[in-house]
Scaffold this active site. Structure first.
Site, PDB file in Angstrom:
ATOM      1  N   GLY A 126      14.429   0.066  85.852  1.00 55.22           N
ATOM      2  CA  GLY A 126      13.188  -0.682  85.733  1.00 55.22           C
ATOM      3  C   GLY A 126      12.328  -0.499  86.967  1.00 55.22           C
ATOM      4  N   ARG A 127      11.464  -1.474  87.226  1.00 53.07           N
ATOM      5  CA  ARG A 127      10.493  -1.341  88.316  1.00 53.07           C
ATOM      6  C   ARG A 127      11.157  -1.236  89.690  1.00 53.07           C
ATOM      7  NH1 ARG A 127       9.067  -5.356  85.110  1.00 53.07           N
ATOM      8  NH2 ARG A 127       9.595  -6.922  86.673  1.00 53.07           N
ATOM      9  N   ILE A 128      12.150  -2.082  89.947  1.00 49.93           N
ATOM     10  CA  ILE A 128      12.799  -2.055  91.256  1.00 49.93           C
ATOM     11  C   ILE A 128      13.599  -0.775  91.428  1.00 49.93           C
ATOM     12  CG2 ILE A 128      14.504  -3.185  92.737  1.00 49.93           C
ATOM     13  CD1 ILE A 128      13.614  -5.860  91.533  1.00 49.93           C
ATOM     14  N   ARG A 173      19.377   2.257  79.296  1.00 46.46           N
ATOM     15  CA  ARG A 173      19.088   2.361  77.863  1.00 46.46           C
ATOM     16  C   ARG A 173      18.127   3.515  77.617  1.00 46.46           C
ATOM     17  NH1 ARG A 173      14.610  -1.770  76.729  1.00 46.46           N
ATOM     18  NH2 ARG A 173      13.779  -2.189  78.809  1.00 46.46           N
ATOM     19  N   THR A 214      22.102  -6.045  94.208  1.00 46.56           N
ATOM     20  CA  THR A 214      21.025  -6.950  94.602  1.00 46.56           C
ATOM     21  C   THR A 214      20.373  -7.567  93.365  1.00 46.56           C
ATOM     22  OG1 THR A 214      19.476  -5.084  94.692  1.00 46.56           O
ATOM     23  CG2 THR A 214      20.532  -5.732  96.767  1.00 46.56           C
ATOM     24  N   ARG A 232      22.211  -9.397  89.959  1.00 46.89           N
ATOM     25  CA  ARG A 232      22.870 -10.645  89.607  1.00 46.89           C
ATOM     26  C   ARG A 232      24.377 -10.434  89.610  1.00 46.89           C
ATOM     27  NH1 ARG A 232      18.491 -11.894  90.479  1.00 46.89           N
ATOM     28  NH2 ARG A 232      17.068 -13.314  89.392  1.00 46.89           N
ATOM     29  N   GLU A 264      25.841 -19.969  93.697  1.00 44.84           N
ATOM     30  CA  GLU A 264      24.837 -19.972  94.746  1.00 44.84           C
ATOM     31  C   GLU A 264      24.247 -21.368  94.884  1.00 44.84           C
ATOM     32  OE1 GLU A 264      21.891 -16.938  94.312  1.00 44.84           O
ATOM     33  OE2 GLU A 264      23.345 -15.324  94.144  1.00 44.84           O
ATOM     34  N   HIS A 312      21.396 -13.791  99.220  1.00 42.91           N
ATOM     35  CA  HIS A 312      20.359 -13.679  98.185  1.00 42.91           C
ATOM     36  C   HIS A 312      18.958 -13.701  98.810  1.00 42.91           C
ATOM     37  CE1 HIS A 312      19.504 -14.386  93.635  1.00 42.91           C
ATOM     38  NE2 HIS A 312      18.696 -13.482  94.175  1.00 42.91           N
TER      39      HIS A 312
END
Length: 327
Positions: free
Chosen positions: A153-155, A175, A234, A236, A265, A285
């Site tokens: 994805g974007r990150i 995917r 980084t 989940r 957390e 986090h």
């Protein structure tokens, strides 16, 4: 309006330029974390609007029953910590911008900070020097190695851009639509999951946590990694099977890990097995915790509040509430 902001650990939000957008409202900011229902209800019982910082506090049905005045929850990103059905039943609008436009460069940068710190053993080398010793070991060069991105994805795309600068080959497991994007960007697409974990020198997770991705990384996947490989998370913690990472690190495959996310957390137990391992770098986090990222996030969050006040809520997760109210 009475607006309550939770979990602003360093009382940062009031120092942001965007905070001025809430002028004229009664704003209460809490800088410590509380999760117990009774304590939370006492804090926010009078709130009409609740501002959440990502997933720091769970909003449960029993809590919502204690918040008769609450009409809006405004936050950004995903919302597994909010009981959306209970919000809908109680007429509480949940607004959450999914920031589809741009990645969190802060998280991408932290991912690379963890990769570099692990490769060069920075925490261990620094601790050695502070203890009155000199070098404690030999690090690893990243150029020529293979970076595996699980998810694209974007990150992940931003992380891949940085990888090019460091001379790393990028392999993507994702995917189909994301695999095509990876090919267009000039990266290699893994033949299958087994080959991905076997061939990568660094594996970094970049997926949203949804039902389909929960525990998507199995103990058997980690066991395929090289004894010299690094595992980075980084995203989940529940993307990985419970206890699988600690067991894998103890067995020597992978050889090291760097993580920013945890099953519980905030993690405050220094005896947590992950924190006790010498081959793991752990951060609390902080992937999105920069002033620049906060300004971006809270500009959106406060705009959602202003839109609600104007009678035209935006980014509404549970539009059924508006139908119930005849909006």
């Amino acid at each position: 309006m009475k607006i309550t902001i939770l979990d602003d650990y360093f009382d940062t939000i009031r120092t942001l330029p965007c905070f001025a957008r809430l002028a004229g409202n009664a704003v209460t900011v809490w800088s410590d974390h509380v999760q117990e229902t009774e304590a939370l209800a006492r804090r926010i019982g009078d709130a009409e609007v609740l501002v959440l910082i990502r997933e720091r506090t769970k909003i449960t049905a029993p809590l919502l029953e204690r918040l008769p005045k609450l009409r809006l929850i405004s936050q950004r990103s995903v919302y597994p910590h909010i009981d959306i059905a209970a919000c809908t039943r109680r007429g509480v609008i949940v607004s959450s911008d999914m920031h589809a436009g741009a990645p969190s460069y802060a998280t991408a940068e932290l991912t690379w900070a963890l990769i570099l710190a692990s490769a060069r053993q920075l925490p261990q080398q620094i601790a050695s020097l502070k203890a009155g010793h000199w070098q404690m070991g030999v690090g690893t060069t990243l150029r020529g190695k293979t970076l595996g991105l699980y998810g694209y994805g974007r990150i992940a795309r931003a992380v891949a851009e940085y990888a090019r600068v460091f001379g790393m080959k990028v392999v993507v497991l994702a995917r189909e639509v994301s695999r095509e994007a990876a090919r267009r960007d000039g990266h290699i697409v893994a033949a299958d999951k087994a080959a991905f974990f076997e061939q990568c020198d660094v594996v970094s997770l970049h997926m949203r946590l949804v039902d389909a991705t929960r525990f998507i990384v199995k103990a058997s996947d980690l066991a395929r990694m090289k004894p010299t490989a690094l595992f980075v998370n980084t995203s989940r913690a529940p993307l990985v099977e419970p206890d699988a990472l600690v067991a894998a690190l103890k067995s020597g495959r992978p050889g090291a890990a760097a993580v920013d996310v945890y099953e519980t957390e905030p993690l405050r137990d220094p005896a947590d097995p992950l924190l006790k391992l010498p081959n793991v770098i752990c951060t609390p986090h902080i992937g999105y915790v920069t002033r620049e990222e906060y300004e971006l996030q809270f500009s959106d969050i406060f705009d959602q509040i202003l839109a609600y006040a104007a009678g035209a809520p935006t980014n509404v997760v549970n539009p059924e509430v508006m139908k119930q109210a005849g909006a």
